[in-house]
Motif scaffolding. Structure first.
Motif, short mmCIF file in Angstrom:
data_model
loop_
_atom_site.label_atom_id
_atom_site.label_comp_id
_atom_site.label_asym_id
_atom_site.label_seq_id
_atom_site.Cartn_x
_atom_site.Cartn_y
_atom_site.Cartn_z
N ASP A 81 31.73 9.50 -14.14
CA ASP A 81 32.10 10.10 -12.86
C ASP A 81 32.29 11.59 -13.03
O ASP A 81 33.04 12.03 -13.90
N PRO A 82 31.62 12.38 -12.18
CA PRO A 82 31.82 13.83 -12.26
C PRO A 82 33.19 14.20 -11.71
O PRO A 82 33.77 13.45 -10.92
N PRO A 83 33.72 15.36 -12.10
CA PRO A 83 35.00 15.79 -11.54
C PRO A 83 34.84 16.03 -10.03
O PRO A 83 33.79 16.48 -9.58
N LEU A 84 35.86 15.68 -9.28
CA LEU A 84 35.80 15.84 -7.83
C LEU A 84 36.24 17.26 -7.44
O LEU A 84 37.42 17.58 -7.54
N PRO A 85 35.30 18.11 -7.02
CA PRO A 85 35.66 19.50 -6.73
C PRO A 85 36.38 19.68 -5.39
O PRO A 85 37.05 20.69 -5.20
N TYR A 86 36.21 18.73 -4.45
CA TYR A 86 36.86 18.85 -3.15
C TYR A 86 36.94 17.47 -2.50
O TYR A 86 36.24 16.54 -2.89
N ALA A 87 37.80 17.36 -1.51
CA ALA A 87 37.97 16.10 -0.79
C ALA A 87 36.68 15.77 -0.06
O ALA A 87 36.04 16.64 0.53
N GLY A 88 36.26 14.51 -0.12
CA GLY A 88 35.05 14.08 0.55
C GLY A 88 33.79 14.23 -0.29
O GLY A 88 32.69 13.94 0.17
N TYR A 89 33.94 14.70 -1.52
CA TYR A 89 32.80 14.87 -2.43
C TYR A 89 32.18 13.50 -2.71
O TYR A 89 32.88 12.55 -3.01
N ASP A 90 30.87 13.39 -2.60
CA ASP A 90 30.17 12.13 -2.81
C ASP A 90 29.83 11.98 -4.30
O ASP A 90 28.77 12.42 -4.77
N ALA A 91 30.73 11.36 -5.05
CA ALA A 91 30.56 11.20 -6.49
C ALA A 91 29.35 10.33 -6.82
O ALA A 91 28.64 10.60 -7.80
N ALA A 92 29.09 9.31 -6.03
CA ALA A 92 27.94 8.43 -6.30
C ALA A 92 26.63 9.20 -6.17
O ALA A 92 25.72 9.05 -7.00
N ALA A 93 26.52 10.04 -5.15
CA ALA A 93 25.30 10.84 -4.97
C ALA A 93 25.17 11.87 -6.09
O ALA A 93 24.06 12.10 -6.60
N ALA A 94 26.28 12.45 -6.51
CA ALA A 94 26.25 13.42 -7.60
C ALA A 94 25.82 12.75 -8.90
O ALA A 94 25.04 13.31 -9.67
N ARG A 95 26.32 11.54 -9.14
CA ARG A 95 25.94 10.79 -10.34
C ARG A 95 24.45 10.48 -10.32
O ARG A 95 23.75 10.64 -11.33
N GLN A 96 23.91 10.08 -9.17
CA GLN A 96 22.47 9.79 -9.07
C GLN A 96 21.65 11.06 -9.29
O GLN A 96 20.62 11.03 -9.96
N ASP A 97 22.12 12.18 -8.77
CA ASP A 97 21.44 13.46 -8.99
C ASP A 97 21.39 13.79 -10.48
O ASP A 97 20.37 14.27 -10.99
#
Length: 116
Positions: A81-97
Motif C-alpha cells: 500500500d502506498p502512503p496516503l498523501p491526502y484524504a480520498g486518495y485511491d490507493a488501489a488505483a495507485a497500486r495498479q499504476d
C-alpha cells in the motif's frame, strides 16, 4: 555464479524475453533507488546489474545496466500500500499504476538488451 541472475520479462507486444544479468562487484555508496519499482521505502538493497547486448554489439562487449532490488523484490514492493498523501486518495488505483509502471520499465530494459 553467485553474482548472476536471470530476468524473464513479458514485453509490451506479448513476447517473453529472458536476460542474463551480472551483478557489479561494487555496491552504491548511498541509498540507491530501484529503476524498476522505484520504491522509496525499500526494505532491501539495490544493486547494479549489467546485461550484454544482443547481436554484434554484445559480441563486441557492449553492455547496458540498471539498478534493481538485489533479490528482485520489485513485484512485492509495488503491491504494498502506498502512503496516503491526502484524504480520498485511491490507493488501489495507485497500486495498479505502480504495477503497470513496473511492467513498462522492466519490459523497456529487456527490449533494449534484445534489440539488434
Amino acid at each position: 555464479m553467485g553474482r548472476r541472475a536471470y530476468a524473464i520479462v513479458p514485453t509490451l507486444d506479448g513476447e517473453t524475453i529472458g536476460v542474463l544479468l551480472v551483478q557489479a562487484e561494487a555496491t552504491p555508496r548511498s541509498r540507491a533507488q530501484c529503476s524498476w519499482c522505484r520504491d522509496t521505502r525499500l526494505p532491501n538493497e539495490v544493486v547494479f546489474y549489467g546485461a550484454k547486448l544482443a547481436g554484434p554489439a554484445g559480441r563486441r562487449g557492449s553492455t547496458v545496466g540498471t539498478l534493481i532490488c538485489r533479490d528482485f523484490q520489485c513485484s512485492a514492493n509495488v503491491r504494498n500500500d502506498p502512503p496516503l498523501p491526502y484524504a480520498g486518495y485511491d490507493a488501489a488505483a495507485a497500486r495498479q499504476d505502480r504495477k503497470d509502471e513496473l511492467v513498462l520499465r522492466a519490459s523497456s530494459f529487456v527490449e533494449r538488451v534484445a534489440r539488434q
